[in-house]
Each structure stands twice: as C-alpha cells, then as structure tokens.
Design a protein around this motif. Structure first.
Motif, mmCIF file in Angstrom:
data_model
loop_
_atom_site.group_PDB
_atom_site.id
_atom_site.type_symbol
_atom_site.label_atom_id
_atom_site.label_comp_id
_atom_site.label_asym_id
_atom_site.label_seq_id
_atom_site.Cartn_x
_atom_site.Cartn_y
_atom_site.Cartn_z
ATOM 1 N N GLY A 1 75.963 36.039 35.476
ATOM 2 C CA GLY A 1 77.036 35.274 34.853
ATOM 3 C C GLY A 1 77.051 33.839 35.339
ATOM 4 N N PRO A 2 77.977 33.041 34.823
ATOM 5 C CA PRO A 2 78.017 31.614 35.158
ATOM 6 C C PRO A 2 78.144 31.313 36.644
ATOM 7 C CG PRO A 2 79.408 32.065 33.255
ATOM 8 C CD PRO A 2 78.977 33.394 33.793
ATOM 9 N N ARG A 3 78.750 32.218 37.408
ATOM 10 C CA ARG A 3 78.931 31.910 38.827
ATOM 11 C C ARG A 3 77.671 32.175 39.661
ATOM 12 N NH1 ARG A 3 85.090 33.383 40.671
ATOM 13 N NH2 ARG A 3 85.804 33.930 38.581
ATOM 14 N N SER B 1 84.452 42.166 25.541
ATOM 15 C CA SER B 1 83.470 42.129 26.616
ATOM 16 C C SER B 1 83.893 43.074 27.718
ATOM 17 C CB SER B 1 83.329 40.709 27.177
ATOM 18 O OG SER B 1 84.589 40.224 27.620
ATOM 19 N N ASN B 2 82.919 43.630 28.431
ATOM 20 C CA ASN B 2 83.220 44.514 29.557
ATOM 21 C C ASN B 2 82.776 43.863 30.853
ATOM 22 O OD1 ASN B 2 83.882 47.442 30.531
ATOM 23 N ND2 ASN B 2 81.982 46.864 31.553
ATOM 24 N N ASP B 3 83.611 43.971 31.870
ATOM 25 C CA ASP B 3 83.335 43.495 33.224
ATOM 26 C C ASP B 3 83.596 41.991 33.346
ATOM 27 O OD1 ASP B 3 82.633 43.698 35.935
ATOM 28 O OD2 ASP B 3 80.923 44.977 35.515
ATOM 29 N N VAL B 4 83.854 41.596 34.587
ATOM 30 C CA VAL B 4 84.276 40.225 34.858
ATOM 31 C C VAL B 4 83.169 39.224 34.555
ATOM 32 C CG1 VAL B 4 83.704 40.500 37.323
ATOM 33 C CG2 VAL B 4 85.265 38.708 36.629
ATOM 34 N N ASN B 5 81.918 39.541 34.901
ATOM 35 C CA ASN B 5 80.833 38.583 34.729
ATOM 36 C C ASN B 5 80.483 38.377 33.261
ATOM 37 O OD1 ASN B 5 79.980 41.351 35.186
ATOM 38 N ND2 ASN B 5 77.862 40.632 35.099
#
Length: 311
Positions: free
Chosen positions: A294-296, A41-45
């Motif tokens: 994303g989840p946040r 996966s790429n990126d934090v989100n």
C-alpha cells in the motif's frame, strides 16, 4: 443488480472509459466496460490504495479493518463518510446487500481459496473482483514480491476507475522519492541480516520471499533471513532465527500484543541473548499498514533504511 441510490447519482459524474479496459488479476484477465460505481475494499492497506487515488466517491464501504485492530487516525479521517460493512472478512451476503459492483481484496486479504467469497462466487451477482498482486502466490506461482507488485496494483486500479494519469503520477512520485532518499544515505558496508517478527512466542510468524516485508527490506538495502522460505507468511521455529543471527529485527505492530511487548519478550528470553539484534537493541517497528502492500510502503522503506544505518 440494483445499485444504491448514491451510485446511481454518481453514474453521470463518473468518468467513462474510452474503451473497455482489461487488467491482469492473478491468473485471470478482467475486463471493465465502465468504471465501478459501488466499490468495496478489504483491509486497511487496500483501502488506502483507494484513498490515494481519490476513489471514495465510488465506494459504498470497506471491510476487514477494525476486527484486526489496524484502524488509525489517518485511515479514520479518510473513510469518515464510509461505513465499515464487516469488521473482518465479509460474507457474500454483506457484499451483495451493499449493492457492490466491485470488490478489491486479496487471498488472505478478504478471500480464502475455496472459500465463500471468491471471484467465481461473486461473478453471478455482478461483482467484479481485482486481486492484490502480492497475494496471488496463494493460488498460483509468481515471482518473489517486489515494490513493483504494489505499483502494479495502483496502476491497474487507475485503469479500472478511469484515473490512469493520477495513478501514473503517484507511482512516478513514489519512485522518485525513494530513489532520492536512498541516494542521499551513507552506503552500507554489507546488507544487514533482518528478521521479521509478527506474532508468536512458542513459534514466530514471519515473512517469506513472497511477503511484502521482504521487498521492503531489500529496497532499503537489507536481506531477509527467511527469504528462502517459499511462502508469503508462515510460522517457523526459533532455531533458524538463532542460527541465522539477524542484525536487525523488524516488528510488525498490530493486534493485542504490542510492539513493545514483542521487543520485551525477545530481550527477556535467554535463548535470544546471543542474537546480534538483541545484543545491540536494534529493532525497527513497522505498523501493519506499512508492512502490507500500500501507499505507506514508501515510508516503511525510509524507516527501514534509517534503522539499518542506526548505531
């Protein structure tokens, strides 16, 4: 393509798909005969979407986090056993060298239109790509961004990896949480005018109608003053910001310039002294991982809704 030893060991344990699964990925349909075993996966989100679904045992690594200074303790704990294969966007060689069979990325989230890493350039190496829904605007027309874009990605990942029930439970739980929280708040007299400030002093970088913050602001009861901007993220001038007089400024916090520095810049510039948000010190800070799909996003909507009602 040869898979890493870890992926071969996992092959027996990974749940098989009862039938081939086809999902919509931007303007493509992608079919999976079996769940991926060596995902990146790429990126934090996007990485946190994989974590939310419990898919770390199907991953061989992640990319594009530390180079943007978006790694925090929550993500660090979740990916403790996984290597970061590239600090920013990965090259094709990085993905192939890791033995990947799946790349979860987006346009301007690890891929660029016409770039080296795209679904078309990875296909000959057996690497399937699922594209972040919010990012599809960079290669095709789409409806304005909404919370449904993020939910769709979770549900599609659930189908791809054979954890559909978990994905459905997550989405239903998030929808209930937001509905219950918002129902318990004092109604707003009118939607507050909101400006999203990412980086930039000479000219601000902000969110248009296709960027996730616009959806978050609307879900929280506000309106983005640049929701008529037919782009995802874009640089604009300060003049329209002053003219549209936001009542709340949302600061996206990441990188070398901190949220406090961005707030200090706005409060210290005489040109902004007449803006309601500046006069009334009404700033809401969203971390990068909260402001991107994303989840946040659930916590982000709650934070915004509370900020819109703060005196």
């Amino acid at each position: 393509m040869r898979l890493p030893l870890a992926a071969l060991i996992l092959a027996a344990a990974a749940p098989a798909l009862a039938d081939p699964v086809t999902v919509k990925s931007c303007n493509r349909e992608v079919t999976f005969d079996a769940p991926p075993l060596a995902a990146i996966s790429n990126d934090v989100n996007l990485t946190e979407m994989m974590l939310a679904l419990g898919l770390t045992d199907r991953m061989v690594g992640y990319t594009g986090v530390s180079g943007w200074k978006t790694l925090d303790e929550t993500l660090r704990a979740g990916v403790a056993e996984l290597p970061e294969l590239s600090a920013k966007y990965p090259s094709k060689e990085v993905l192939i060298g890791a033995g990947a069979d799946f790349y979860f990325a987006g346009w301007n989230y690890g891929m660029k239109a016409g770039g080296e890493v795209t679904p078309e350039t990875l296909a000959p190496f057996g690497i399937a790509v699922y594209e972040l829904t919010e990012s599809c605007i960079h290669i095709m027309p789409k409806a304005r961004t909404s919370m449904e874009d993020m939910y769709a990605d979770i549900l599609n990942l659930g189908r791809i990896f054979g954890v559909e029930e978990k994905a459905e439970a997550l989405v239903a739980g998030w929808q209930r949480e937001l509905a219950d929280y918002l129902a318990g708040l004092t109604p707003l007299a009118a939607p507050p005018r909101v400006f999203v400030y990412d980086p930039g002093e000479d000219a601000p970088f902000t969110a248009g109608r296709y960027a996730m913050p616009t959806a978050l602001i609307e879900a929280a009861g506000g309106v983005n003053i640049t929701d008529d901007l037919e782009k995802s993220w874009a640089e604009i001038g300060w003049e329209p910001v002053i003219e549209r007089n936001p009542e709340v400024v949302v600061i996206v916090n990441y990188g070398d310039v901190t949220a406090d520095q961005k707030i200090a810049f706005m409060k210290g510039n005489p040109a902004f002294a007449g803006i309601d948000a500046v006069k009334n010190d009404r700033f809401v800070v969203l971390e990068y991982v909260e402001a991107t799909p994303g989840p946040r996003n659930i916590a982000a909507v709650r934070k915004l809704a509370a900020g819109f009602r703060a005196e």
